[in-house]
Design a protein around this motif. Structure first.
Motif, PDB file in Angstrom:
ATOM      1  N   TYR A  51      -3.926   6.176   6.526  1.00  0.00           N
ATOM      2  CA  TYR A  51      -4.148   4.776   6.173  1.00  0.00           C
ATOM      3  C   TYR A  51      -2.965   3.872   6.527  1.00  0.00           C
ATOM      4  O   TYR A  51      -2.945   2.707   6.144  1.00  0.00           O
ATOM      5  N   THR A  52      -1.989   4.399   7.258  1.00  0.00           N
ATOM      6  CA  THR A  52      -0.821   3.615   7.654  1.00  0.00           C
ATOM      7  C   THR A  52      -0.942   3.219   9.117  1.00  0.00           C
ATOM      8  O   THR A  52      -1.083   4.085   9.988  1.00  0.00           O
ATOM      9  N   ASN A 107      -0.762  10.400   7.226  1.00  0.00           N
ATOM     10  CA  ASN A 107      -0.627   8.943   7.170  1.00  0.00           C
ATOM     11  C   ASN A 107      -1.837   8.240   7.780  1.00  0.00           C
ATOM     12  O   ASN A 107      -1.718   7.340   8.621  1.00  0.00           O
ATOM     13  N   ARG A 167       0.837  -1.191   0.000  1.00  0.00           N
ATOM     14  CA  ARG A 167       0.000   0.000   0.000  1.00  0.00           C
ATOM     15  C   ARG A 167       0.875   1.244   0.000  1.00  0.00           C
ATOM     16  O   ARG A 167       1.979   1.237   0.543  1.00  0.00           O
ATOM     17  N   GLN A 208      -6.322  -5.095   6.808  1.00  0.00           N
ATOM     18  CA  GLN A 208      -4.910  -4.985   7.200  1.00  0.00           C
ATOM     19  C   GLN A 208      -4.667  -5.689   8.529  1.00  0.00           C
ATOM     20  O   GLN A 208      -3.640  -6.355   8.706  1.00  0.00           O
ATOM     21  N   ASP A 237       0.499   5.212   1.135  1.00  0.00           N
ATOM     22  CA  ASP A 237      -0.318   6.198   1.840  1.00  0.00           C
ATOM     23  C   ASP A 237       0.239   7.580   1.529  1.00  0.00           C
ATOM     24  O   ASP A 237       1.296   7.964   2.026  1.00  0.00           O
TER      25      ASP A 237
END
Length: 638
Positions: free
Chosen positions: A47-48, A45, A38, A94, A40
């Motif tokens: 989505y991290t 960040n 992925r 995830q 990001d």
């Protein structure tokens, strides 16, 4: 053979076929081999996943079942929920991957009147009305092998910045299902009291405080007192409430507890009003009702400014004063009603708290005696605050306090978090208690073995029922503030793992147009100034016109306006038109600035990239043509 197949006539179909095969191959590879890869590109960040979450997920020892319920019709009505569902789903996927499939994720679409909806209702998820009598669901049920259960009854988009924290907290609670322990030391009657000298049975027994009862619902509470000989190894959190007369040997034990990594929640108070409700209050010779725990906190980097109370004009609570015959209501500066805009919205503890009440609260400061800490305020007063002497609230006169109020234009910290490393307040080793071998000098610690976290609140009275509960005539008890929720949030936060405590609220997934907002704010300031000017002039003109019409001018009693009065009215109207014209100019200027910026953005978004690609293509074409021409010249020369 290949050259015959790829001749000029078959070249285009072959390229199209090759593109289709490449596209399908890329998707197959992406789905099977690169699904955990992925990128990001968000500023915060969003989505991290943090390293703390990864550590929590990698340490799971037993399978966990996650059931995600989402009614698709909710997203059809409001796309915000569809976007948030996509993010929740991707985040959970995830979690599944990083946990090495220890988390089993199942997704349900509880359509109206379906078996899935019955399941959602059975699990206690919160439904939102889509149509009359038709409900949709967006929640999560998680369980472990021993049937312990955690849930999110409804995913609220406004809590999106805490999505990772909420999910990781669920994983932590299910992976470590044992009931968490809190050690409690208090010099206040939080646990209830019994007075054998009372005249009636009702007066003899006072029930435990509501905050204490709520704490017991979530934690196992162990009492710590003056005679406690050892702090248990399984205890990771201590809560100290108004530690007024705590003995030195217990101070030392708390000192060493924190240096070993234990967490501390402290409620101190420069003027404890609730202390007077203790049966021991009348028997005590000590006329001071304050606590500061300065013997520990000052060297660790935080101090309560002693003998000072926070008075806040904008947060003052309304109280009734006077006699029963002539009652009146006024603002009491020392009793505060703090709203959400004066709490840290990015912190897990205060993000969902709407309102907190304080009674004669003190304020906290960084003592600057520890450079190895991070001092972060959680709750604070408004700028319309004043530091009041504690002596003025012992027998308070709210009207006098209000009359003498002078704002100091300073926000005062009411609650703060301190994270970092600490040094012992006993540099020479354990104190001499007169008892032989009570403490082992060889086990004494002078510096933190690992970082720890303290949270300090400048008011202990906020825990007492009378300051955050309202008793109705019907007998019903109604909370007027979130004081108990705040306390439980603090305990939940500090009782989490190091990985969980390290998580912070992340930024929003939506990025505001800061340039547009800046233009709007600047223009709005001008607009508001002109608007105020217009209103003042209009009021002025209106009063003058009323005076003319009522005949309050020098020639009173005339029903027909004179030439002078008519000219004045015409003059007023012209000036009103002129001011309105200026107001329109400001509004037009606002629109022009925004439209200009909008046109620029549209140009870059719509035309700039295609133009740039066309230019690059032309340049590459020219270069390629020159190369071919050069080769042709070489061949002709040969």
């Amino acid at each position: 053979m290949l050259k015959k197949i790829i001749n000029k006539e078959n070249k285009l179909p072959f390229i199209i076929l090759l593109a289709i095969v490449s596209f399908i191959s890329f998707n197959v590879l992406n789905k099977n081999f690169f699904k955990n890869l992925r990128f990001d590109l968000t500023r915060s960040n969003v989505y991290t996943l943090s390293s703390g979450t990864k550590s929590i997920l990698e340490s799971i020892n037993e399978p966990l079942d996650f059931k995600l319920f989402y009614t698709k019709q909710i997203g059809d009505i409001n796309p915000v929920y569809q976007n948030y569902y996509d993010r929740v789903k991707e985040t959970l996927e995830q979690y599944v991957l990083i946990s090495n499939n220890k988390i089993k994720l199942k997704i349900f679409n509880p359509k109206p009147f379906s078996n899935e909806e019955d399941k959602a209702v059975e699990y206690g998820l919160q439904g939102v009305e889509i149509l009359a009598g038709v409900y949709g669901y967006f929640g999560l049920i998680a369980s472990n092998s021993t049937d312990d259960e955690e849930k999110i009854v409804f995913f609220q988009p406004d809590r999106s910045s805490f999505l990772e924290y909420d999910l990781s907290k669920i994983v932590t609670n299910l992976a470590n299902p044992n009931r968490r322990i809190v050690g409690l030391y208090t010099d206040l009657p939080m646990l209830g009291t019994f007075n054998p000298l009372a005249k009636s049975q009702d007066a003899a027994a006072a029930p435990p405080w509501a905050v204490y009862n709520q704490m017991k619902e979530f934690f196992e509470v162990k009492r710590i007192h003056e005679k406690t000989r050892i702090i248990s190894e399984d205890l990771e959190l201590l809560m100290l409430v108004h530690p007024k007369k705590i003995p030195e040997r217990l101070i030392y034990m708390i000192d060493q507890f924190v240096l070993k990594g234990g967490k501390l929640l402290v409620f101190i108070d420069p003027n404890s009003e609730s202390e007077s409700f203790s049966p021991e209050a009348n028997q005590s010779n000590d006329d001071k009702n304050s606590s500061s725990l300065s013997e520990l906190l000052d060297r660790w980097g935080v101090k309560l400014v002693e003998d000072k109370i926070v008075g806040d004009l904008l947060s003052a609570r309304r109280v009734e004063i006077g006699t029963s015959d002539q009652p009146s209501v006024t603002d009491y500066l020392a009793w505060l009603d703090i709203k959400k805009d004066h709490m840290d919205s990015s912190h897990q503890v205060t993000s969902k708290v709407q309102r907190l009440t304080f009674a004669t609260s003190g304020f906290l400061e960084n003592s600057n005696k520890n450079k190895d800490i991070d001092f972060k305020r959680l709750v604070w007063s408004t700028t319309q605050s004043m530091k009041i002497d504690a002596s003025e609230v012992i027998a308070p006169d709210p009207t006098t306090l209000l009359r003498n109020f002078v704002p100091e234009n300073e926000e005062l910290t009411l609650a703060a978090e301190v994270k970092g490393n600490f040094v012992s307040n006993f540099p020479n080793g354990p104190p001499d208690t007169g008892k032989k071998d009570e403490f082992d000098k060889n086990k004494h610690i002078n510096k933190s073995i690992k970082p720890s976290t303290l949270i300090v609140v400048g008011d202990a009275d906020m825990l007492y029922d009378e300051y955050w509960l309202r008793y109705e005539q019907s007998g019903e008890v109604v909370p007027i503030a979130n004081n108990a929720d705040f306390t439980v949030n603090l305990l939940e936060y500090l009782n989490g793992t190091e990985d969980l405590i390290g998580l912070r609220g992340k930024g929003s997934t939506s990025s505001p147009f800061t340039k547009v907002e800046k233009i709007q704010k600047e223009a709005e300031q001008k607009f508001r100034a002109k608007e105020q000017e217009l209103l003042e002039k209009l009021n002025n003109y209106q009063s003058k016109l009323e005076n003319i019409q009522k005949g309050t001018s020098e020639e009173e009693g005339k029903s027909v306006l004179t030439d002078k009065e008519t000219k004045e009215i015409e003059k007023f109207r012209e000036e009103m038109i002129q001011v309105r014209s200026e107001l329109r100019k400001v509004q037009n200027a606002l629109r022009k600035d925004i439209e200009k910026l909008d046109s620029t953005l549209k140009f870059f978004n719509i035309f700039f990239v295609p133009i740039l690609l066309i230019l690059i293509s032309i340049i590459l074409g020219v270069i390629e043509r020159k190369k071919r021409h050069q080769k042709h010249i070489v061949r002709e020369t040969n």
